[in-house]
Design an enzyme around this catalytic site. Structure first.
Site, PDB file in Angstrom:
ATOM      1  N   HIS A  89       1.807   4.584  -2.875  1.00 60.51           N
ATOM      2  CA  HIS A  89       1.948   6.033  -2.684  1.00 60.51           C
ATOM      3  C   HIS A  89       3.343   6.493  -3.106  1.00 60.51           C
ATOM      4  CE1 HIS A  89      -1.852   6.420  -0.702  1.00 60.51           C
ATOM      5  NE2 HIS A  89      -1.508   5.733   0.368  1.00 60.51           N
ATOM      6  N   HIS A  91       0.842  -1.213   0.000  1.00 62.78           N
ATOM      7  CA  HIS A  91       0.000   0.000   0.000  1.00 62.78           C
ATOM      8  C   HIS A  91       0.873   1.257   0.000  1.00 62.78           C
ATOM      9  CE1 HIS A  91      -3.601   2.414   1.059  1.00 62.78           C
ATOM     10  NE2 HIS A  91      -2.711   3.158   1.698  1.00 62.78           N
ATOM     11  N   GLU A  92       1.816   1.309   0.910  1.00 61.28           N
ATOM     12  CA  GLU A  92       2.674   2.493   0.995  1.00 61.28           C
ATOM     13  C   GLU A  92       3.586   2.611  -0.223  1.00 61.28           C
ATOM     14  OE1 GLU A  92       1.917   4.630   3.056  1.00 61.28           O
ATOM     15  OE2 GLU A  92       0.629   3.362   4.274  1.00 61.28           O
TER      16      GLU A  92
END
Length: 424
Positions: free
Chosen positions: A25, A21-22
């Site tokens: 980003h 997920h990170e």
């Protein structure tokens, strides 16, 4: 040894879905040219940290999420103002380092009082040195050294707010997007592992068996074929098996079982399990399967994602309309507990569970709740419609309040999870 493997598997599941997920980003922020100051897994005190390039990678104590800190999203930790005395180090005609403290210890530097400074647009500063003013160009990757830490400056074109609406939206949406991609490939991997059911199955086979349940006590084993229940043929109808078992709560049943070439009968009594309707005997009935083709793998993975998404939104609907009890809510502790239980069932079930968690994390983060990615996308969307950004201070306050409320909710459900563990 098995317990160690289960704990490691559970930790690995959390690490994978949060990291991916990170990373979403991170990768879209880097592609947009945004300076990423920190890539963190977890919150709270640092356990481990190292710096590579412009980014510091950290592992933090509380495993309840992570974050990517982009330049310009939060107030800068170190600020240098006119009137402040600093020291600068020049290389190749540009300021490469600005020292904000311990000036007497700095060697090969120029000391002076700041007359003016611009580290966002023109990248220059004017110092008063020995009664004379001198203007210097600042390198776009210059470092501010203070409190024994190096902080890279962030020109406006390297800040989150300095990018277009589309670039910022992608940097935010990239996290959930990577969770969706991970979920899809994990669903596909699970299908490759277990196969797809035959169109006209002729038998129902026993899958995973739960310890201390009627089936285990009756010596039912994984791989057994259930031919009849109370004299009624089951064939390839798993739903029939489940229904008859549910309707026989507290009543003895006679199962006709085929194990290899041996046929025998066992008697067992379905029991009531908390949170479940009807009787249960502690088995997972499975149908005969075949290996899927390449196309079928991706088709079934897509179908699994759609079906699971519907179930997740049904859960959100129940939360919104209050159709739940406090005991129904679970936080990180309960999720970790369930992950450990799933890990006992083998790599196939753990792969499926990881896919579900990744999908859930992606969907949950897109909800328009302050501090989540969905709320930040809402602010970016409003900016696109009105043609100018919302006051950053107001937006930061909304996210701060939302984050505080989210942490309080996590504390409540974690407390509830711990109480449940002690009771059980």
């Amino acid at each position: 040894m098995q317990m160690v493997q289960i704990v490691l598997s559970s930790v690995l599941v959390f690490f994978i879905i949060v990291t991916i997920h990170e990373w979403g980003h991170f990768i879209f922020a880097k592609r947009a040219g945004i300076l990423v100051r920190e890539f963190a897994i977890g919150f709270g005190p640092k356990i481990f940290a190292y710096k590579k390039g412009e980014t510091r990678y950290t592992l933090r104590l509380l495993p309840i999420g992570g974050y990517v800190r982009m330049a310009g999203e939060d107030p800068e930790v170190v600020e240098i103002q006119p009137g402040q005395t600093i020291a600068i180090r020049i290389s190749d005609g540009q300021v490469k380092k600005l020292y904000a403290d311990q000036l007497d210890m700095r060697k090969n530097v120029i000391r002076g009082e700041i007359v003016s400074i611009d580290l966002e647009h023109n990248l220059n500063l004017t110092l008063a040195v020995d009664g004379e003013q001198h203007t210097y160009q600042v390198h776009p990757q210059a470092l501010i050294v203070a409190r024994n830490q190096d902080t890279q400056i962030a020109p406006r074109n390297r800040q989150f707010g300095g990018k277009t609406v589309g670039q910022r939206a992608l940097a935010i949406f990239g996290g959930p997007l990577m969770n969706f991609i991970l979920a899809f490939f994990l669903f596909a991997a699970h299908i490759l592992m277990v196969g797809i059911p035959l169109e006209n199955p002729t038998y129902v086979k026993v899958g995973n068996i739960k310890e201390d349940m009627p089936a285990a006590k009756a010596n039912i084993q994984e791989g057994d074929i259930i031919e009849k229940i109370n004299g009624v043929a089951i064939g390839g109808n798993a739903e029939k098996l489940v229904k008859m078992t549910a309707e026989s709560e507290g009543k003895p049943m006679t199962w006709s079982v085929l194990r290899g070439t041996e046929r025998f009968e066992v008697t067992l009594t379905p029991v009531k399990l908390e949170g479940h309707e009807g009787g249960k005997v502690g088995i997972s009935p499975i149908l005969p399967t075949r290996s899927p083709s390449f196309t079928e793998t991706f088709q079934h993975a897509g179908t699994s994602m759609v079906n699971m998404t519907k179930l997740i939104f049904d859960g959100f609907k129940q939360l919104i309309f209050g159709q739940f009890k406090l005991d129904d809510l679970g936080g990180p502790v309960r999720t970790f507990e369930i992950t450990g239980q799933v890990a006992k069932q083998g790599i196939e079930q753990l792969t499926l569970w990881t896919a579900i968690l990744s999908l859930y994390l992606g969907i949950f983060n897109l909800l328009p709740i302050p501090a989540l990615d969905g709320s930040r996308l809402v602010f970016i969307g409003v900016e696109a419609l009105r043609g100018k950004p919302i006051d950053p201070n107001r937006e930061s306050m909304v996210h701060f309040v939302g984050f505080a409320m989210l942490m309080m909710l996590i504390l409540v459900v974690t407390y509830n999870d711990i109480l449940r563990l002690f009771k059980s």
